[in-house]
Design a protein around this motif. Structure first.
Motif, mmCIF file in Angstrom:
data_model
loop_
_atom_site.group_PDB
_atom_site.id
_atom_site.type_symbol
_atom_site.label_atom_id
_atom_site.label_comp_id
_atom_site.label_asym_id
_atom_site.label_seq_id
_atom_site.Cartn_x
_atom_site.Cartn_y
_atom_site.Cartn_z
ATOM 1 N N ARG A 209 -1.632 12.315 -2.802
ATOM 2 C CA ARG A 209 -0.389 11.940 -2.114
ATOM 3 C C ARG A 209 -0.681 11.202 -0.810
ATOM 4 O O ARG A 209 -0.024 10.219 -0.489
ATOM 5 N N LYS A 210 -1.662 11.690 -0.074
ATOM 6 C CA LYS A 210 -2.005 11.057 1.195
ATOM 7 C C LYS A 210 -2.547 9.645 0.956
ATOM 8 O O LYS A 210 -2.182 8.704 1.657
ATOM 9 N N ALA A 211 -3.391 9.493 -0.059
ATOM 10 C CA ALA A 211 -3.942 8.172 -0.363
ATOM 11 C C ALA A 211 -2.835 7.214 -0.797
ATOM 12 O O ALA A 211 -2.822 6.045 -0.406
ATOM 13 N N ASP B 14 1.164 -4.308 3.685
ATOM 14 C CA ASP B 14 2.430 -4.866 4.119
ATOM 15 C C ASP B 14 2.276 -6.377 4.195
ATOM 16 O O ASP B 14 1.549 -6.889 5.047
ATOM 17 N N SER C 194 0.370 7.347 0.033
ATOM 18 C CA SER C 194 1.198 6.980 1.187
ATOM 19 C C SER C 194 0.444 6.015 2.108
ATOM 20 O O SER C 194 1.040 5.097 2.661
ATOM 21 N N ASP C 195 -0.869 6.221 2.261
ATOM 22 C CA ASP C 195 -1.659 5.287 3.056
ATOM 23 C C ASP C 195 -1.653 3.894 2.431
ATOM 24 O O ASP C 195 -1.579 2.892 3.137
ATOM 25 N N LEU C 196 -1.727 3.841 1.114
ATOM 26 C CA LEU C 196 -1.722 2.566 0.422
ATOM 27 C C LEU C 196 -0.378 1.869 0.591
ATOM 28 O O LEU C 196 -0.312 0.668 0.835
ATOM 29 N N ARG C 197 0.709 2.659 0.471
ATOM 30 C CA ARG C 197 2.039 2.083 0.626
ATOM 31 C C ARG C 197 2.248 1.516 2.026
ATOM 32 O O ARG C 197 2.804 0.441 2.197
ATOM 33 N N THR C 198 1.826 2.254 3.019
ATOM 34 C CA THR C 198 2.044 1.801 4.386
ATOM 35 C C THR C 198 0.995 0.779 4.814
ATOM 36 O O THR C 198 1.267 -0.023 5.694
ATOM 37 N N GLY C 199 -0.167 0.796 4.199
ATOM 38 C CA GLY C 199 -1.243 -0.100 4.609
ATOM 39 C C GLY C 199 -1.083 -1.520 4.101
ATOM 40 O O GLY C 199 -1.506 -2.472 4.739
#
Length: 152
Positions: free
Chosen positions: A81-83, A92, A85-90
């Motif tokens: 989950r953390k990876a 852009d 979310s990091d991918l989604r926010t990273g």
């Protein structure tokens, strides 16, 4: 550990009545109640101090680590989950300069991702529509079978 039932309390009361006497018995019980209250207060204070010491020593963090170690599936899912979310926010596409090659590629990929999401959503909606239509046909057949005069 230390348990007193009604029969034990009755025996203690009768012995206290005989030994102390009926005149001094309420005073004795009042003093015993005060001692018990003080003992409970000391026990409460002791347990609070132990909890505070455990918090300062970092026992809660250790217990969280142990829980994560005993349940590796949850800890692995947390990592995924953390990876994600990091991918989604990273990633852009607005962060890159549109004039550069990286900016152009990012814009193209964002458009392709939107197309893929739209196609996936359409395919899912069409699949649900097919399933709903099939279920509706089954329901109509079942209702037709229930009507008198029609035999299958």
């Amino acid at each position: 550990m230390f348990d007193l039932g009604w029969s034990e309390l009755l025996v203690i009361g009768v012995v206290a009545l005989i030994v102390v006497g009926p005149k001094d018995l309420p005073v004795l019980f009042r003093n015993v109640g005060r001692w018990v209250g003080k003992a409970r207060g000391l026990a409460r204070e002791f347990s609070r101090a132990m909890n505070d010491a455990a918090d300062e020593a970092g026992v809660k963090e250790i217990s969280k680590g142990l829980k994560a170690a005993t349940n590796p599936v949850d800890s692995a899912l947390d990592g995924v989950r953390k990876a994600a979310s990091d991918l989604r926010t990273g990633v852009d596409p607005t962060k890159y300069d549109p004039g550069t090659e990286t900016g152009k590629l990012a814009t193209e990929r964002a458009e392709q991702a939107k197309k893929i999401q739209a196609a996936t959503a359409r395919a899912a909606a069409e699949r649900r529509l097919r399933e709903a239509t099939a279920e509706l046909e089954k329901a109509q057949e079942a209702e037709a079978a229930l009507k008198p005069g029609t035999e299958t």
